[in-house]
Motif scaffolding. Structure first.
Motif, short mmCIF file in Angstrom:
data_model
loop_
_atom_site.label_atom_id
_atom_site.label_comp_id
_atom_site.label_asym_id
_atom_site.label_seq_id
_atom_site.Cartn_x
_atom_site.Cartn_y
_atom_site.Cartn_z
N HIS A 117 -54.46 -19.04 20.90
CA HIS A 117 -53.33 -19.96 21.27
C HIS A 117 -52.40 -19.40 22.37
O HIS A 117 -51.44 -20.33 23.20
CB HIS A 117 -53.19 -20.53 20.09
N GLY A 118 -52.05 -18.33 22.63
CA GLY A 118 -51.31 -17.17 23.44
C GLY A 118 -50.03 -17.68 23.39
O GLY A 118 -49.84 -17.75 21.60
N SER A 119 -48.82 -17.96 24.06
CA SER A 119 -48.01 -17.89 24.10
C SER A 119 -47.37 -19.41 23.25
O SER A 119 -46.11 -19.27 22.99
CB SER A 119 -47.15 -17.27 25.11
N SER A 120 -47.99 -20.41 23.67
CA SER A 120 -48.21 -21.62 23.18
C SER A 120 -47.93 -21.85 21.71
O SER A 120 -48.05 -22.63 20.83
CB SER A 120 -48.72 -22.52 23.85
N LEU A 121 -48.48 -20.85 21.05
CA LEU A 121 -48.65 -20.90 19.35
C LEU A 121 -47.55 -21.47 18.67
O LEU A 121 -46.03 -20.53 19.46
CB LEU A 121 -49.37 -19.21 18.98
N ASP A 122 -46.96 -21.85 18.10
CA ASP A 122 -45.64 -22.26 17.35
C ASP A 122 -46.01 -22.14 15.82
O ASP A 122 -46.67 -22.13 14.89
CB ASP A 122 -45.78 -23.70 17.07
N GLU A 123 -44.81 -22.37 14.68
CA GLU A 123 -45.10 -21.80 13.19
C GLU A 123 -45.69 -22.51 12.84
O GLU A 123 -46.44 -22.47 11.98
CB GLU A 123 -43.72 -22.08 12.78
N GLU A 124 -45.78 -24.53 12.85
CA GLU A 124 -46.56 -24.83 12.41
C GLU A 124 -48.55 -24.33 12.32
O GLU A 124 -49.01 -24.36 11.27
CB GLU A 124 -46.70 -25.92 12.84
N THR A 125 -48.75 -24.48 13.35
CA THR A 125 -50.15 -23.47 13.68
C THR A 125 -50.42 -22.46 13.01
O THR A 125 -51.13 -22.29 13.13
CB THR A 125 -50.23 -23.63 15.58
N VAL A 126 -49.36 -21.32 13.34
CA VAL A 126 -49.32 -20.67 12.24
C VAL A 126 -49.98 -20.90 11.01
O VAL A 126 -50.01 -20.14 10.21
CB VAL A 126 -48.76 -19.11 12.85
N ARG A 127 -49.00 -21.54 10.34
CA ARG A 127 -48.78 -21.15 8.60
C ARG A 127 -50.23 -22.43 8.58
O ARG A 127 -50.67 -22.36 7.76
CB ARG A 127 -48.25 -22.72 8.42
N GLU A 128 -50.69 -23.27 9.20
CA GLU A 128 -52.21 -23.89 8.92
C GLU A 128 -53.25 -23.34 9.04
O GLU A 128 -53.93 -22.95 8.45
CB GLU A 128 -52.66 -25.08 10.59
N GLU A 129 -53.73 -22.27 10.40
CA GLU A 129 -53.75 -21.46 10.92
C GLU A 129 -54.16 -20.49 9.53
O GLU A 129 -55.40 -19.66 9.13
CB GLU A 129 -54.09 -20.61 12.31
N LEU A 130 -52.65 -19.80 8.95
CA LEU A 130 -52.92 -18.75 7.15
C LEU A 130 -53.43 -19.24 6.26
O LEU A 130 -53.56 -18.69 5.34
CB LEU A 130 -52.08 -18.00 7.48
N ASP A 131 -54.36 -20.52 6.39
CA ASP A 131 -54.09 -21.44 5.07
C ASP A 131 -55.00 -20.95 4.24
O ASP A 131 -55.51 -20.01 2.93
CB ASP A 131 -54.91 -22.49 5.10
N GLY A 132 -56.35 -19.46 5.06
CA GLY A 132 -57.18 -19.50 4.46
C GLY A 132 -56.98 -17.74 4.25
O GLY A 132 -58.08 -17.05 3.76
N ASN A 133 -56.20 -17.46 4.15
CA ASN A 133 -55.34 -16.38 3.88
C ASN A 133 -54.30 -16.08 2.56
O ASN A 133 -53.71 -17.34 2.76
CB ASN A 133 -55.08 -15.29 5.16
N ILE A 134 -54.78 -15.38 2.01
CA ILE A 134 -53.96 -15.48 1.00
C ILE A 134 -53.22 -13.78 0.92
O ILE A 134 -53.56 -12.77 0.80
CB ILE A 134 -54.72 -15.31 -0.67
N CYS A 135 -51.70 -14.04 0.20
CA CYS A 135 -50.63 -13.14 0.67
C CYS A 135 -49.89 -13.68 -1.12
O CYS A 135 -48.66 -13.99 -1.01
CB CYS A 135 -49.77 -12.50 1.16
#
Length: 162
Positions: A117-135
């Motif tokens: 995504h490069g610099s066009s990455l936004d918060e919604e995309t980050v949160r959506e794509e972190l869906d498979g990572n648990i902290c």
């Protein structure tokens, strides 16, 4: 036993493994690369994320024999010597970790996100794509902040070692 040849962090590695050996087991137990973690054994947590031929994959869902002939980059392979990768530096700067157990998988997922995504990455995309990572320690706020910071500071780059 099956012979496998996998380029790991830029170095060709060979080994004989049982056909049921997971890629994460090969990395940790055969090569001693323990930065890739096993958190759940069910492919839900993302602690085992590595890059296979430049794409993020959960190494607990793939057999080592399936990766034979491929290039794998682990958390140990993304820094340039003593200089942290921009995503690692951003996690440190923005306190994107607590206990650190999920951090390697989070960072490898983030690097893949930024590469796509490069610099066009936004918060919604980050949160959506972190869906498979648990902290289990944080509310993800600082993790998201670190990823967005790294995306804004770094141009997309391949991390697969040459």
């Amino acid at each position: 036993m099956t012979d496998v040849t996998i380029t790991v962090n830029g170095r060709e590695m060979k080994g004989s493994v049982e056909n049921r050996t997971l890629l994460v087991q090969f990395l940790r137990e055969h090569l001693g690369l323990t930065g890739t973690h096993v958190g759940c054994d069910t492919s839900q947590c993302g602690a085992c994320v590595v890059h296979l031929d430049g794409k993020a994959v959960k190494s607990c869902t793939m057999l080592a024999v399936q990766a034979s002939g491929s290039s794998v980059t682990t958390i140990e392979g993304i820094a340039e010597g003593q200089e942290l990768h921009p995503v690692q530096a951003a996690f440190r700067e923005h306190h994107g970790l607590q206990c650190g157990y999920c951090t390697p998988g989070m960072i490898m997922t983030a690097v893949d996100m930024i590469n796509r995504h490069g610099s066009s990455l936004d918060e919604e995309t980050v949160r959506e794509e972190l869906d498979g990572n648990i902290c289990r320690c944080t509310g993800y706020h600082n993790i998201v902040k670190a990823i967005l910071s790294a995306a804004g500071a770094a141009q997309p780059q391949a991390v697969a070692a040459e």
